[in-house]
Design a protein around this motif. Sequence first.
Motif, PDB file in Angstrom:
ATOM      1  N   MET A   1      38.486  62.165  36.687  1.00  0.00           N
ATOM      2  CA  MET A   1      39.239  60.920  36.586  1.00  0.00           C
ATOM      3  C   MET A   1      38.504  59.952  35.674  1.00  0.00           C
ATOM      4  N   ARG A   2      39.275  59.241  34.863  1.00  0.00           N
ATOM      5  CA  ARG A   2      38.715  58.173  34.035  1.00  0.00           C
ATOM      6  C   ARG A   2      39.306  56.836  34.468  1.00  0.00           C
ATOM      7  N   ILE A   3      38.483  55.794  34.453  1.00  0.00           N
ATOM      8  CA  ILE A   3      38.935  54.448  34.804  1.00  0.00           C
ATOM      9  C   ILE A   3      38.787  53.563  33.574  1.00  0.00           C
ATOM     10  N   ILE A   4      39.907  53.024  33.126  1.00  0.00           N
ATOM     11  CA  ILE A   4      39.942  52.150  31.956  1.00  0.00           C
ATOM     12  C   ILE A   4      40.158  50.722  32.429  1.00  0.00           C
ATOM     13  N   GLY A   5      39.271  49.813  32.084  1.00  0.00           N
ATOM     14  CA  GLY A   5      39.469  48.400  32.379  1.00  0.00           C
ATOM     15  C   GLY A   5      40.327  47.776  31.291  1.00  0.00           C
ATOM     16  N   LEU A   6      41.437  47.167  31.679  1.00  0.00           N
ATOM     17  CA  LEU A   6      42.342  46.517  30.728  1.00  0.00           C
ATOM     18  C   LEU A   6      42.372  45.031  31.034  1.00  0.00           C
ATOM     19  N   THR A   7      41.993  44.220  30.053  1.00  0.00           N
ATOM     20  CA  THR A   7      41.948  42.785  30.301  1.00  0.00           C
ATOM     21  C   THR A   7      42.495  42.027  29.094  1.00  0.00           C
ATOM     22  N   GLY A   8      42.701  40.744  29.298  1.00  0.00           N
ATOM     23  CA  GLY A   8      43.217  39.869  28.250  1.00  0.00           C
ATOM     24  C   GLY A   8      43.521  38.522  28.881  1.00  0.00           C
ATOM     25  N   GLY A   9      43.525  37.497  28.083  1.00  0.00           N
ATOM     26  CA  GLY A   9      43.812  36.168  28.609  1.00  0.00           C
ATOM     27  C   GLY A   9      45.263  36.042  29.043  1.00  0.00           C
ATOM     28  N   ILE A  10      45.557  35.006  29.800  1.00  0.00           N
ATOM     29  CA  ILE A  10      46.922  34.738  30.246  1.00  0.00           C
ATOM     30  C   ILE A  10      47.855  34.695  29.033  1.00  0.00           C
ATOM     31  N   ALA A  11      48.982  35.386  29.134  1.00  0.00           N
ATOM     32  CA  ALA A  11      50.012  35.442  28.085  1.00  0.00           C
ATOM     33  C   ALA A  11      49.575  36.205  26.838  1.00  0.00           C
ATOM     34  N   ALA A  12      48.548  37.051  26.968  1.00  0.00           N
ATOM     35  CA  ALA A  12      48.130  37.856  25.815  1.00  0.00           C
ATOM     36  C   ALA A  12      49.060  39.044  25.595  1.00  0.00           C
ATOM     37  N   GLY A  13      49.646  39.567  26.670  1.00  0.00           N
ATOM     38  CA  GLY A  13      50.497  40.745  26.541  1.00  0.00           C
ATOM     39  C   GLY A  13      49.984  41.941  27.315  1.00  0.00           C
ATOM     40  N   LYS A  14      49.097  41.671  28.247  1.00  0.00           N
ATOM     41  CA  LYS A  14      48.467  42.741  29.035  1.00  0.00           C
ATOM     42  C   LYS A  14      49.493  43.557  29.827  1.00  0.00           C
ATOM     43  N   SER A  15      50.477  42.884  30.424  1.00  0.00           N
ATOM     44  CA  SER A  15      51.487  43.589  31.217  1.00  0.00           C
ATOM     45  C   SER A  15      52.319  44.525  30.345  1.00  0.00           C
ATOM     46  N   THR A  16      52.578  44.106  29.126  1.00  0.00           N
ATOM     47  CA  THR A  16      53.306  44.956  28.179  1.00  0.00           C
ATOM     48  C   THR A  16      52.523  46.235  27.908  1.00  0.00           C
ATOM     49  N   VAL A  17      51.216  46.085  27.728  1.00  0.00           N
ATOM     50  CA  VAL A  17      50.364  47.246  27.442  1.00  0.00           C
ATOM     51  C   VAL A  17      50.248  48.148  28.666  1.00  0.00           C
TER      52      VAL A  17
END
Length: 200
Positions: free
Chosen positions: A1-17
Amino acid sequence: MRIIGLTGGIAAGKSTVSARWADHGAVVVDADRLARQAVAPGSPGLAQVAARFGPSVIAPDGSLDRPALGAVVFADPDARKALEGITHPEVWRLAQQAFDAAEAADPDAVVVYDVPLLAEAAGARPIRFDAVVVVDAPAAQRVERLVAHRGMDRADAERRVAAQASDAERLALADHVVDATGTVEDTLRSADEVWARITG
């Protein structure tokens, strides 16, 4: 298993990614959802919040009054740090449970941990990521998105953005960057390129 941390500021588009990567087969663990669990009615987290911030942040039904708490913590950096000291350890604990469940279901899973406050909580991070991906859009652009797409008052939007880590602090953690400065289609194209690099 691999764990990828996905982050970004508010309204950056993180949910889209994260949604795009779920389409590619990723198991997405949403830190915002875990943060709500951490202060759910009856939880130790909510009891600690009530003890620290008082009854004014508890709604009549016993749940957390998020707007009331938000008004306190976004106006006071010390209050925000106190809240993070309560919630971050509990969120990490719940995240580890989710990762363990994903691995039990599929030892080869690619788990994406969608976590907005990764830079803010990096010092206390008990989890090792195989890669950290930052969804990047400059602060001024994110303020404009909050005003245009979420109907937020500009001063409030600016406070929300300023309360988070700086773009530079986030980018310092990045193994990969998704460029979210253009259209949604541009963001998805960049997300696909990064996914291919991670999983290739």
